[in-house]
Design a protein around this motif. Structure first.
Motif, PDB file in Angstrom:
ATOM      1  N   GLU A   1      -2.691  16.345  14.339  1.00 40.32           N
ATOM      2  CA  GLU A   1      -2.895  17.204  15.488  1.00 40.32           C
ATOM      3  C   GLU A   1      -2.787  16.422  16.796  1.00 40.32           C
ATOM      4  O   GLU A   1      -2.246  16.930  17.760  1.00 40.32           O
ATOM      5  N   PHE A   2      -3.317  15.209  16.812  1.00 39.33           N
ATOM      6  CA  PHE A   2      -3.227  14.409  18.034  1.00 39.33           C
ATOM      7  C   PHE A   2      -1.779  14.165  18.420  1.00 39.33           C
ATOM      8  O   PHE A   2      -1.425  14.185  19.585  1.00 39.33           O
ATOM      9  N   HIS A   3      -0.952  13.913  17.428  1.00 42.37           N
ATOM     10  CA  HIS A   3       0.434  13.545  17.705  1.00 42.37           C
ATOM     11  C   HIS A   3       1.306  14.727  18.069  1.00 42.37           C
ATOM     12  O   HIS A   3       2.468  14.551  18.427  1.00 42.37           O
ATOM     13  N   THR A   4       0.770  15.933  17.990  1.00 45.12           N
ATOM     14  CA  THR A   4       1.540  17.107  18.400  1.00 45.12           C
ATOM     15  C   THR A   4       1.304  17.443  19.869  1.00 45.12           C
ATOM     16  O   THR A   4       1.999  18.276  20.424  1.00 45.12           O
ATOM     17  N   ARG A   5       0.328  16.787  20.475  1.00 43.98           N
ATOM     18  CA  ARG A   5      -0.011  17.062  21.874  1.00 43.98           C
ATOM     19  C   ARG A   5       0.919  16.301  22.810  1.00 43.98           C
ATOM     20  O   ARG A   5       1.259  15.163  22.563  1.00 43.98           O
ATOM     21  N   THR A   6       1.287  16.956  23.881  1.00 45.00           N
ATOM     22  CA  THR A   6       2.092  16.275  24.896  1.00 45.00           C
ATOM     23  C   THR A   6       1.238  15.887  26.098  1.00 45.00           C
ATOM     24  O   THR A   6       1.550  14.931  26.786  1.00 45.00           O
ATOM     25  N   ALA A   7       0.166  16.633  26.342  1.00 43.19           N
ATOM     26  CA  ALA A   7      -0.735  16.324  27.459  1.00 43.19           C
ATOM     27  C   ALA A   7      -2.057  15.816  26.891  1.00 43.19           C
ATOM     28  O   ALA A   7      -2.740  16.522  26.157  1.00 43.19           O
ATOM     29  N   VAL A   8      -2.380  14.586  27.205  1.00 42.04           N
ATOM     30  CA  VAL A   8      -3.616  14.001  26.673  1.00 42.04           C
ATOM     31  C   VAL A   8      -4.556  13.528  27.777  1.00 42.04           C
ATOM     32  O   VAL A   8      -5.593  12.969  27.490  1.00 42.04           O
ATOM     33  N   ASP A   9      -4.190  13.759  29.009  1.00 39.35           N
ATOM     34  CA  ASP A   9      -5.061  13.368  30.108  1.00 39.35           C
ATOM     35  C   ASP A   9      -6.397  14.084  29.981  1.00 39.35           C
ATOM     36  O   ASP A   9      -6.459  15.285  29.754  1.00 39.35           O
ATOM     37  N   GLU A  10      -7.456  13.326  30.085  1.00 39.51           N
ATOM     38  CA  GLU A  10      -8.814  13.844  30.045  1.00 39.51           C
ATOM     39  C   GLU A  10      -9.106  14.647  28.774  1.00 39.51           C
ATOM     40  O   GLU A  10      -9.838  15.631  28.812  1.00 39.51           O
ATOM     41  N   ALA A  14     -13.983  14.174  20.940  1.00 39.06           N
ATOM     42  CA  ALA A  14     -14.982  14.781  20.052  1.00 39.06           C
ATOM     43  C   ALA A  14     -14.801  16.293  19.971  1.00 39.06           C
ATOM     44  O   ALA A  14     -14.860  16.885  18.882  1.00 39.06           O
ATOM     45  N   ALA A  15     -14.571  16.939  21.103  1.00 33.74           N
ATOM     46  CA  ALA A  15     -14.365  18.395  21.106  1.00 33.74           C
ATOM     47  C   ALA A  15     -13.070  18.753  20.385  1.00 33.74           C
ATOM     48  O   ALA A  15     -13.019  19.740  19.644  1.00 33.74           O
ATOM     49  N   PHE A  16     -12.031  17.954  20.601  1.00 34.69           N
ATOM     50  CA  PHE A  16     -10.753  18.200  19.930  1.00 34.69           C
ATOM     51  C   PHE A  16     -10.923  18.073  18.424  1.00 34.69           C
ATOM     52  O   PHE A  16     -10.440  18.910  17.661  1.00 34.69           O
ATOM     53  N   GLU A  17     -11.639  17.042  17.992  1.00 34.26           N
ATOM     54  CA  GLU A  17     -11.880  16.851  16.558  1.00 34.26           C
ATOM     55  C   GLU A  17     -12.638  18.050  15.988  1.00 34.26           C
ATOM     56  O   GLU A  17     -12.272  18.568  14.930  1.00 34.26           O
ATOM     57  N   ALA A  19     -12.697  21.098  17.036  1.00 35.51           N
ATOM     58  CA  ALA A  19     -11.808  22.262  17.019  1.00 35.51           C
ATOM     59  C   ALA A  19     -10.841  22.197  15.837  1.00 35.51           C
ATOM     60  O   ALA A  19     -10.596  23.199  15.157  1.00 35.51           O
ATOM     61  N   VAL A  20     -10.306  21.023  15.566  1.00 40.32           N
ATOM     62  CA  VAL A  20      -9.373  20.861  14.439  1.00 40.32           C
ATOM     63  C   VAL A  20     -10.105  21.076  13.119  1.00 40.32           C
ATOM     64  O   VAL A  20      -9.604  21.764  12.222  1.00 40.32           O
ATOM     65  N   LEU A  21     -11.288  20.509  12.986  1.00 45.52           N
ATOM     66  CA  LEU A  21     -12.059  20.690  11.753  1.00 45.52           C
ATOM     67  C   LEU A  21     -12.430  22.151  11.545  1.00 45.52           C
ATOM     68  O   LEU A  21     -12.382  22.666  10.419  1.00 45.52           O
ATOM     69  N   ASP A  22     -12.774  22.856  12.615  1.00 45.26           N
ATOM     70  CA  ASP A  22     -13.062  24.292  12.524  1.00 45.26           C
ATOM     71  C   ASP A  22     -11.805  25.056  12.110  1.00 45.26           C
ATOM     72  O   ASP A  22     -11.863  25.963  11.278  1.00 45.26           O
ATOM     73  N   LYS A  23     -10.677  24.673  12.686  1.00 43.60           N
ATOM     74  CA  LYS A  23      -9.406  25.341  12.405  1.00 43.60           C
ATOM     75  C   LYS A  23      -9.043  25.250  10.922  1.00 43.60           C
ATOM     76  O   LYS A  23      -8.548  26.207  10.333  1.00 43.60           O
ATOM     77  N   ILE A  24      -9.296  24.093  10.302  1.00 40.22           N
ATOM     78  CA  ILE A  24      -8.941  23.930   8.889  1.00 40.22           C
ATOM     79  C   ILE A  24     -10.060  24.375   7.950  1.00 40.22           C
ATOM     80  O   ILE A  24      -9.904  24.326   6.735  1.00 40.22           O
ATOM     81  N   GLY A  25     -11.175  24.793   8.516  1.00 45.96           N
ATOM     82  CA  GLY A  25     -12.282  25.264   7.696  1.00 45.96           C
ATOM     83  C   GLY A  25     -13.028  24.166   6.972  1.00 45.96           C
ATOM     84  O   GLY A  25     -13.506  24.350   5.856  1.00 45.96           O
TER      85      GLY A  25
END
Length: 122
Positions: A1-10, A14-17, A19-25
């Motif tokens: 998921e990190f490598h699919t992002r083009t904008a990583v500023d700020e 932890a929140a991104f992680e 969200a990804v864990l919630d997304k995959i259940g």
């Protein structure tokens, strides 16, 4: 998921992680063993990334070499074992790729590693 992002500023890692864990259940009962920040050394400079690539290349050689024995139908095939021994006993006297090609009859292929990891059909 990190490598699919083009904008990583700020980016709030932890929140991104979460969200990804919630997304995959991801069940809350399963602890995450490796957090995103555990891998920052891979991206901090070229030194470790190059070393990590060497680990992956060793896995390719291991899996492809094992496949030679599996294809022969004998994990202890004496003629293959003798050709493999030539790699180890040659030290730095010959080009490593030439030695591997003499053992395997071709250059190493990644398919065996992908199969071992369950990424292609066996």
């Amino acid at each position: 998921e990190f490598h699919t992002r083009t904008a990583v500023d700020e980016l709030d890692v932890a929140a991104f992680e979460r969200a990804v864990l919630d997304k995959i259940g991801m069940p809350a009962e399963i602890a995450v063993r490796h957090r995103p920040t555990h891998f920052q050394h891979l991206f901090a400079g070229s030194g470790y990334a190059a070393g990590y690539y060497a680990y992956l290349w060793a896995e390719v050689l291991d899996a492809d070499g094992y496949e030679a024995f599996a294809e022969a139908g004998d994990l202890f095939d004496p003629s293959l074992a003798a050709r493999l021994k030539t790699i180890y006993s040659s030290g730095d006297s010959r080009d490593p790729m030439d030695l591997y090609t003499a053992f395997r009859g071709r250059t190493p292929q990644i398919e065996a590693l992908l199969k071992h990891r369950g990424l292609v059909e066996a």
